[in-house]
Design a protein around this motif. Structure first.
Motif, PDB file in Angstrom:
ATOM      1  N   SER A  98       5.421   7.398  -3.687  1.00  0.00           N
ATOM      2  CA  SER A  98       4.667   6.157  -3.497  1.00  0.00           C
ATOM      3  C   SER A  98       3.293   6.273  -4.142  1.00  0.00           C
ATOM      4  O   SER A  98       2.713   7.357  -4.224  1.00  0.00           O
ATOM      5  CB  SER A  98       4.500   5.856  -2.002  1.00  0.00           C
ATOM      6  N   GLU A 135       0.074   0.182  -6.400  1.00  0.00           N
ATOM      7  CA  GLU A 135       0.702  -0.473  -7.550  1.00  0.00           C
ATOM      8  C   GLU A 135      -0.200  -0.451  -8.780  1.00  0.00           C
ATOM      9  O   GLU A 135       0.273  -0.294  -9.907  1.00  0.00           O
ATOM     10  CB  GLU A 135       1.069  -1.916  -7.177  1.00  0.00           C
ATOM     11  N   ASP A 138      13.054   1.812  -9.223  1.00  0.00           N
ATOM     12  CA  ASP A 138      11.691   1.370  -8.927  1.00  0.00           C
ATOM     13  C   ASP A 138      11.703   0.150  -8.021  1.00  0.00           C
ATOM     14  O   ASP A 138      12.552  -0.746  -8.167  1.00  0.00           O
ATOM     15  CB  ASP A 138      10.940   1.032 -10.215  1.00  0.00           C
ATOM     16  N   PHE A 174       8.717  -2.427  -5.527  1.00  0.00           N
ATOM     17  CA  PHE A 174       7.326  -2.736  -5.223  1.00  0.00           C
ATOM     18  C   PHE A 174       7.269  -3.558  -3.937  1.00  0.00           C
ATOM     19  O   PHE A 174       8.100  -4.450  -3.727  1.00  0.00           O
ATOM     20  CB  PHE A 174       6.694  -3.528  -6.371  1.00  0.00           C
ATOM     21  N   THR A 234       2.204  -1.587  -3.088  1.00  0.00           N
ATOM     22  CA  THR A 234       2.591  -0.196  -3.294  1.00  0.00           C
ATOM     23  C   THR A 234       3.815  -0.130  -4.197  1.00  0.00           C
ATOM     24  O   THR A 234       4.739  -0.937  -4.050  1.00  0.00           O
ATOM     25  CB  THR A 234       2.909   0.501  -1.955  1.00  0.00           C
ATOM     26  N   ALA A 235       3.780   0.806  -5.125  1.00  0.00           N
ATOM     27  CA  ALA A 235       4.922   1.040  -6.009  1.00  0.00           C
ATOM     28  C   ALA A 235       5.705   2.240  -5.488  1.00  0.00           C
ATOM     29  O   ALA A 235       5.124   3.271  -5.120  1.00  0.00           O
ATOM     30  CB  ALA A 235       4.443   1.304  -7.437  1.00  0.00           C
TER      31      ALA A 235
END
Length: 264
Positions: free
Chosen positions: A48, A51, A84, A86, A90-91
């Motif tokens: 994590s 972003e 991936d 999002f 947070t990515a």
């Protein structure tokens, strides 16, 4: 993190097994044993990051390592898939890899107890790092600008000339290796002064004199003029972490090391 790990497992069509959960530094990563629909044992690691910062060397390390190294002759768990996602700024990146059944040699990067590893293990490590060092890449693990700034500040000498830049794993500590040998965690790999991996492993061995001496025996670049830049860089990096309140158990040994480097 657990909820997002579960979602990633579903997206990658794997089933998480009970037990074996492993949290990384500051809760930034979460790994767990999983199995594919065919019953193949694999490992799912979720990373994590905010972003806005979800880019660059660290985020793409494992992804870049797969085409560069493959499984490194069986010494590196192959990356099988990436997913991936999002949410709320947070990515999340899920990395599905071949599972390594052997436990890491230390729960802490700093080695806290003696290790009796066979000669073959050290030979395997030297061979694997030689293959890594010969890999061509434009990824950078350590920049010259860092050497120029940090070595005078933390070691007290001008930055030594780097006679050779090679490719390094760049995070070679005891929580990233197993026996039989597997090298884990390829986030930060890239170009660094020759001997950087050996110097890093030596630094994290300083509390165990016999193991530290064994590292130096296995990697004669340590103590040589060619390895001075790598040793000074790693010593500066670890002393910088001490200044931030981390790795305090290493402080005295690091300061002795820096004194030795100043005498060379």
């Amino acid at each position: 993190m657990r909820a997002h790990h579960t979602r990633a497992a579903k997206a990658l069509a794997v089933q998480t097994e009970s037990g074996g959960e492993f949290w990384g530094w500051a809760g930034r990563t979460l790994g767990a044993p999983t199995r594919t629909t065919d019953g193949e044992p694999v490992w799912l690691r979720l990373v994590s990051a905010p972003e806005a910062k979800a880019s660059g060397k660290l985020r793409d390390g494992a992804l870049d390592a797969q085409p560069a190294f493959g499984d490194l002759g069986g010494r590196r768990p192959a990356l099988l898939a990436v997913h991936d996602a999002f949410a709320d700024g947070t990515a999340y990146r899920a990395e599905l890899s071949a599972r390594v059944d052997e436990p890491v040699l230390s729960d802490d990067p700093v080695l806290q107890c003696d290790l009796q590893l066979p000669h073959s293990w050290w030979a395997d490590l030297a061979e694997a790092l030689e293959k890594v060092s010969a890999t061509v890449t434009d990824r950078v693990a350590v920049r010259q600008q860092y050497l120029d700034r940090a070595i005078p500040e933390f070691v007290g000498i001008p930055a030594p000339d780097v006679t050779c830049w090679t490719t390094a794993h760049s995070d070679l500590h005891w929580a990233n290796v197993t026996a039989p040998l597997r090298l884990l965690d390829w986030e930060g790999w890239g170009r660094a002064p020759e001997g950087f991996d050996a110097a890093t492993l030596y630094a994290y061995s300083l509390l165990q004199e016999d193991v530290a001496a064994r590292v130096r025996d296995a990697f004669p670049v340590l103590g040589s003029p060619a390895g001075l830049a790598a040793e000074a860089t790693v010593c500066a990096q670890l002393l910088q972490t001490v200044a931030r309140g981390d790795n305090l158990a290493l402080e005295d040994r690091l300061r002795h090391w820096s004194e030795d480097l100043r005498r060379r």
